[in-house]
Design a protein around this motif. Structure first.
Motif, PDB file in Angstrom:
ATOM      1  N   ASP A   2       0.793  -1.201   0.024  1.00 17.35           N
ATOM      2  CA  ASP A   2      -0.070   0.362   0.018  1.00 17.35           C
ATOM      3  C   ASP A   2       1.206   1.380  -0.263  1.00 17.35           C
ATOM      4  O   ASP A   2       2.382   1.033   0.526  1.00 17.35           O
ATOM      5  CB  ASP A   2      -0.841   0.054   1.088  1.00 17.35           C
ATOM      6  CG  ASP A   2      -0.350   0.368   2.234  1.00 17.35           C
ATOM      7  OD1 ASP A   2       0.802   0.592   2.873  1.00 17.35           O
ATOM      8  OD2 ASP A   2      -0.402  -0.567   3.292  1.00 17.35           O
ATOM      9  N   THR A   3       0.347   2.032   0.159  1.00 11.36           N
ATOM     10  CA  THR A   3       1.332   3.851  -0.056  1.00 11.36           C
ATOM     11  C   THR A   3       1.846   4.056   0.712  1.00 11.36           C
ATOM     12  O   THR A   3       2.834   4.694   1.237  1.00 11.36           O
ATOM     13  CB  THR A   3       0.527   4.351  -0.641  1.00 11.36           C
ATOM     14  OG1 THR A   3      -0.736   5.036  -1.978  1.00 11.36           O
ATOM     15  CG2 THR A   3       1.038   6.110  -1.003  1.00 11.36           C
ATOM     16  N   GLY A   4       1.228   4.280   1.924  1.00 15.88           N
ATOM     17  CA  GLY A   4       2.125   4.250   3.006  1.00 15.88           C
ATOM     18  C   GLY A   4       2.529   3.764   3.697  1.00 15.88           C
ATOM     19  O   GLY A   4       4.286   4.123   4.053  1.00 15.88           O
ATOM     20  N   ALA A   6       4.498   1.669   0.933  1.00 16.23           N
ATOM     21  CA  ALA A   6       5.517   2.651   0.393  1.00 16.23           C
ATOM     22  C   ALA A   6       6.341   3.765   0.434  1.00 16.23           C
ATOM     23  O   ALA A   6       7.794   3.892  -0.125  1.00 16.23           O
ATOM     24  CB  ALA A   6       4.828   2.647  -1.244  1.00 16.23           C
ATOM     25  N   VAL A   7       5.888   4.627   1.195  1.00 13.48           N
ATOM     26  CA  VAL A   7       6.603   5.496   1.805  1.00 13.48           C
ATOM     27  C   VAL A   7       7.533   5.645   2.599  1.00 13.48           C
ATOM     28  O   VAL A   7       8.867   5.628   2.208  1.00 13.48           O
ATOM     29  CB  VAL A   7       5.224   6.697   1.912  1.00 13.48           C
ATOM     30  CG1 VAL A   7       6.233   7.743   2.935  1.00 13.48           C
ATOM     31  CG2 VAL A   7       4.170   7.060   1.529  1.00 13.48           C
ATOM     32  N   ALA A  36       9.233  -0.770  -3.569  1.00 13.69           N
ATOM     33  CA  ALA A  36       8.744  -0.151  -3.829  1.00 13.69           C
ATOM     34  C   ALA A  36       8.436   0.068  -4.978  1.00 13.69           C
ATOM     35  O   ALA A  36       7.240   0.894  -5.492  1.00 13.69           O
ATOM     36  CB  ALA A  36       9.332   1.877  -3.075  1.00 13.69           C
ATOM     37  N   SER A  39       4.223  -0.452  -6.033  1.00 10.46           N
ATOM     38  CA  SER A  39       3.546   0.070  -5.477  1.00 10.46           C
ATOM     39  C   SER A  39       2.512   1.281  -6.352  1.00 10.46           C
ATOM     40  O   SER A  39       2.795   1.527  -7.260  1.00 10.46           O
ATOM     41  CB  SER A  39       3.956   0.601  -4.310  1.00 10.46           C
ATOM     42  OG  SER A  39       2.999   1.893  -3.388  1.00 10.46           O
ATOM     43  N   PRO A  40       1.369   1.493  -6.298  1.00 14.46           N
ATOM     44  CA  PRO A  40       0.616   1.879  -6.683  1.00 14.46           C
ATOM     45  C   PRO A  40       1.066   3.482  -6.628  1.00 14.46           C
ATOM     46  O   PRO A  40       0.929   4.202  -7.606  1.00 14.46           O
ATOM     47  CB  PRO A  40      -0.792   1.501  -6.477  1.00 14.46           C
ATOM     48  CG  PRO A  40      -0.996   0.563  -6.010  1.00 14.46           C
ATOM     49  CD  PRO A  40       0.717   0.479  -5.625  1.00 14.46           C
ATOM     50  N   GLY A  41       1.637   4.198  -5.275  1.00 14.31           N
ATOM     51  CA  GLY A  41       1.953   5.049  -5.027  1.00 14.31           C
ATOM     52  C   GLY A  41       3.350   5.306  -5.844  1.00 14.31           C
ATOM     53  O   GLY A  41       4.205   6.760  -5.424  1.00 14.31           O
ATOM     54  N   ALA A  42       3.844   4.629  -6.675  1.00 13.83           N
ATOM     55  CA  ALA A  42       5.375   5.158  -6.847  1.00 13.83           C
ATOM     56  C   ALA A  42       5.413   5.988  -7.401  1.00 13.83           C
ATOM     57  O   ALA A  42       6.192   6.883  -7.551  1.00 13.83           O
ATOM     58  CB  ALA A  42       5.748   3.303  -8.003  1.00 13.83           C
ATOM     59  N   PRO A  44       3.771   8.834  -8.098  1.00 17.01           N
ATOM     60  CA  PRO A  44       3.514   9.879  -7.361  1.00 17.01           C
ATOM     61  C   PRO A  44       4.562  10.585  -6.272  1.00 17.01           C
ATOM     62  O   PRO A  44       5.758  11.562  -6.194  1.00 17.01           O
ATOM     63  CB  PRO A  44       2.279  10.180  -6.379  1.00 17.01           C
ATOM     64  CG  PRO A  44       1.503   8.997  -6.473  1.00 17.01           C
ATOM     65  CD  PRO A  44       2.186   8.117  -7.434  1.00 17.01           C
ATOM     66  N   LEU A  45       5.327   9.777  -5.558  1.00 19.87           N
ATOM     67  CA  LEU A  45       6.270   9.487  -4.661  1.00 19.87           C
ATOM     68  C   LEU A  45       7.773   9.567  -5.382  1.00 19.87           C
ATOM     69  O   LEU A  45       8.624  10.445  -5.365  1.00 19.87           O
ATOM     70  CB  LEU A  45       6.270   7.819  -4.400  1.00 19.87           C
ATOM     71  CG  LEU A  45       5.921   7.781  -2.472  1.00 19.87           C
ATOM     72  CD1 LEU A  45       6.131   6.191  -2.581  1.00 19.87           C
ATOM     73  CD2 LEU A  45       6.078   8.796  -1.975  1.00 19.87           C
TER      74      LEU A  45
END
Length: 343
Positions: A2-4, A6-7, A36, A39-42, A44-45
């Motif tokens: 999840d995004t959390g 991944a951060v 990381a 992740s779907p957040g990769a 934007p990160l």
């Protein structure tokens, strides 16, 4: 992931990168970044990191965008646009090196002018990364800015840059022109062994006959030939290379494949068997519209089919191997597999 999470992992990757600057141990960094990137957040990160005031964070951001693009085609366009924009603002060589590696994995032609500009960067590491990146980012033109940049890089003062550029131009690219062949031929006299070999390999891939003696010399290396040298011999497919290839004896798969390509009798047998295979397949399944072809810059015959599910291909030599060399049996295998795929 999840995004959390991944951060958290990206934060660990940044810390690992800082540590690796001192220790030169990059394994942990690579592992964390790869995790990381899935992740779907990769995306934007990564976009956030390349906007950082910290050069190391921008470097990590480029790497993350590259890995994310490699893993997910859906993020490539946005990642490429961001990397292209960063290239116009960035001055740190390490960040630009990471940017060149990353943008290659987007396969986006918008990056061709960026890489062409970076090919003239004063830092050799940047130029080397650019030379490799052109394998994935091409204009598709034999005289495009990517090819012109690569030709210039084959003459670079740094031997590693010359080697990478010659490999990309000669063995990765399918462009061909007099200028390309001239650049590759120049490298056959290079004092740097790797650059010299890549020049020979690239000319062999274009079936330049005058390179045959040089290719034979590479095969005669007492330490053994590089796998790409065997591949180049297989592409050339000329009997003049047989004496050097036969010195390797049985058990060296790459040498055996080159022998089959260079031996006129074995090639004639394969051609005959391939034709019999197509004829037999046409009798069984004329609807498949079977054809034979060979790639210009590669080796080996390919059987192409037009099936209900779209085009299908078989390596003819491998297919005949499955059928113990019997073309009729090979045709039966293709017909059966095509029927099974249709169900």
């Amino acid at each position: 992931m999840d995004t959390g999470r991944a951060v958290e992992v990206v934060g660990q990757a940044v810390a690992a990168a800082r540590a690796a600057r001192e220790t030169d141990e990059w394994d942990d960094y690579g592992t964390l970044l790869w995790q990381a990137a899935g992740s779907p957040g990769a995306l934007p990160l990564g976009l956030g990191l390349i906007a950082s005031q910290d050069a190391l964070e921008r470097e990590v951001g480029c790497d993350l965008l590259g890995h994310a693009s490699n893993r997910d085609e859906a993020v490539r366009a946005e990642a490429a646009a961001a990397l292209v924009a960063l290239a116009g603002l960035e001055s740190e060589p390490r960040v630009l090196s990471s940017l060149a590696r990353a943008v290659e994995m987007t396969y986006d032609r918008r990056a061709v002018p960026v890489l062409a500009t970076l090919s003239r960067h004063p830092d050799a590491e940047v130029r080397q990364q650019v030379a490799g990146a052109f394998a994935g980012i091409t204009s598709g033109q034999p005289d495009g800015p990517d090819i012109r940049a690569l030709i210039t890089l084959t003459r670079d003062e740094d031997p590693e840059v010359r080697s990478w550029a010659t490999f990309t131009l000669g063995f990765q690219s399918e462009a061909d022109s007099r200028a390309i062949r001239t650049a590759l031929w120049e490298r056959t006299a290079d004092e740097h062994a790797d650059a010299r070999e890549e020049g020979i390999h690239g000319l062999a891939r274009r079936h330049v006959l005058r390179v045959v003696p040089l290719l034979a010399d590479l095969l005669d290396d007492p330490d053994g030939a590089h796998v790409l040298t065997f591949r180049a011999a297989q592409i050339m497919g000329v009997p003049e290379l047989l004496p050097a290839l036969l010195e390797y004896g049985p058990g060296v798969a790459e040498a055996e494949a080159a022998v089959r390509a260079c031996d006129p009798r074995q090639r004639a047998l394969l051609d005959t068997s391939a034709w019999e295979l197509v004829c037999a397949l046409h009798q069984l399944r004329p609807d498949l519209d079977a054809c034979l072809y060979m790639e210009r810059f590669d080796c080996g015959l390919t059987l192409g089919l037009d099936t209900e599910r779209g085009p299908a291909v078989y390596d003819v030599e491998a297919l005949l191997g499955r059928a113990d060399g019997d073309p009729a049996l090979a045709a039966g295998l293709v017909a059966s597999e095509s029927e099974s795929a249709r169900r």
